[in-house]
Design a protein around this motif. Sequence first.
Motif, mmCIF file in Angstrom:
data_model
loop_
_atom_site.group_PDB
_atom_site.id
_atom_site.type_symbol
_atom_site.label_atom_id
_atom_site.label_comp_id
_atom_site.label_asym_id
_atom_site.label_seq_id
_atom_site.Cartn_x
_atom_site.Cartn_y
_atom_site.Cartn_z
ATOM 1 N N VAL A 43 23.037 -11.852 53.351
ATOM 2 C CA VAL A 43 24.091 -12.784 53.796
ATOM 3 C C VAL A 43 24.950 -13.191 52.594
ATOM 4 N N THR A 47 28.985 -12.145 52.128
ATOM 5 C CA THR A 47 29.938 -13.261 52.047
ATOM 6 C C THR A 47 30.642 -13.281 50.693
ATOM 7 N N THR A 118 26.487 -18.438 58.718
ATOM 8 C CA THR A 118 25.997 -17.606 59.825
ATOM 9 C C THR A 118 24.786 -18.253 60.485
ATOM 10 N N ASN A 119 24.471 -17.725 61.654
ATOM 11 C CA ASN A 119 23.203 -18.044 62.315
ATOM 12 C C ASN A 119 22.474 -16.727 62.516
ATOM 13 N N THR A 203 18.899 -9.991 59.921
ATOM 14 C CA THR A 203 19.640 -9.466 58.770
ATOM 15 C C THR A 203 18.781 -8.508 57.957
ATOM 16 N N TRP A 247 20.061 -20.837 60.205
ATOM 17 C CA TRP A 247 21.456 -21.146 59.892
ATOM 18 C C TRP A 247 21.594 -21.140 58.369
ATOM 19 N N LEU A 272 35.309 -15.635 56.942
ATOM 20 C CA LEU A 272 34.606 -15.450 58.222
ATOM 21 C C LEU A 272 35.513 -14.877 59.315
ATOM 22 N N PHE A 281 28.216 -8.339 59.683
ATOM 23 C CA PHE A 281 27.223 -9.271 60.241
ATOM 24 C C PHE A 281 26.803 -8.856 61.652
ATOM 25 N N ASN A 282 27.768 -8.400 62.449
ATOM 26 C CA ASN A 282 27.405 -7.948 63.805
ATOM 27 C C ASN A 282 26.425 -6.785 63.746
ATOM 28 N N THR A 286 23.842 -10.626 63.531
ATOM 29 C CA THR A 286 24.005 -11.999 63.061
ATOM 30 C C THR A 286 25.420 -12.473 63.326
ATOM 31 N N GLU A 287 25.525 -13.692 63.812
ATOM 32 C CA GLU A 287 26.843 -14.226 64.160
ATOM 33 C C GLU A 287 27.392 -15.093 63.046
ATOM 34 N N THR A 288 28.683 -14.920 62.757
ATOM 35 C CA THR A 288 29.334 -15.878 61.867
ATOM 36 C C THR A 288 29.589 -17.152 62.684
#
Length: 322
Positions: A43, A47, A118-119, A203, A247, A272, A281-282, A286-288
Amino acid sequence: MKLKAIAAIAFTMATTAAHAQTYPGKPITLLVPFAAGGPTDTVARVTAVTMSKLLGQTIIVENATGAGGTIATARAARAEPDGYTLLIHHIGISTAATLYRKLPYDTKTAFAPIGLVTNAPMTIIGRPDLPPNTLAELVTYIKANGDKMTFGNAGLGAASHLCGMLFMMAVGKEILAVPYKGNGPVMNDLISRQIDLTCDQTTNTTGPIAGKLVKGYAITTKTRLSSMPDLPTADEAGLKGFEVGAWHGIYAPKGTPDAIVQKLSQTLQEALRDPDLVKRFNDINTETVPQDQATPAALQATLVSEVDRWAPIIRAANQFAD
Ligand code: ASP
């Protein structure tokens, strides 16, 4: 107040404002509390690449591991509040607040939060040759063999520790926890059959589950992910109400000038929206977070409510470190 003191304060304010205007004028260090090659590291790096591009400045990702993430967190809390040392951390920052009887920082007040990132859902996974094939079978297997089993985690205060603790409470059986410096090394040992189980973010687990390098038993979201349709939720597989997600947020030390905090938060929001970042991330399920969550206020509110939410649960589980 003496003239000299007033002049000194005015000078400090003027230089701080000047620094904020030219910020960032040199590379920024982003501390990651866990080992390279693990979920938080991923992550952080995804980022950092996009934020670096937007800021026109390098962001150096430094893995400052140990003590379930509290070493990096302590370092960030006492760093110079000039915007050049930041921390990325997940849900574990809030659980460590209760797990550790003594911390050299106050979790709720030591930081100038930048924003949520992200979550990441979590998955309960096992070594590839573990006999059970479903979560229900796994629960039965643990009840009979749990005393001989091992559960890898990234230390007291890691998301994998929290998820493992909730899992053992739900199953009603303790499994020997084996702490690592991150879920990168946990995954290596799971794949090579050195340990039996872990709970780890998508992730880190999306590839190994798809490649059948590990056994995926359940996902800890409310509903199944359309991209992992075969993986049942822990709830539907028998662990009623079992839901936990990691998160992530980025923090600067308390006292960082507001102009720098705002610049970082706006850059995070822009990052993001970047299609490459969203896709990366997808791809790892994983969702932003929505734009309005990538803000200091949203992260501070999440941090405070999460510290308060987990405190009684951790106390009830009687899990503490000195
Ligand atoms: N995030 C992981 C955990 O808390 C550790 C890691 O990133 O390596 O379990």
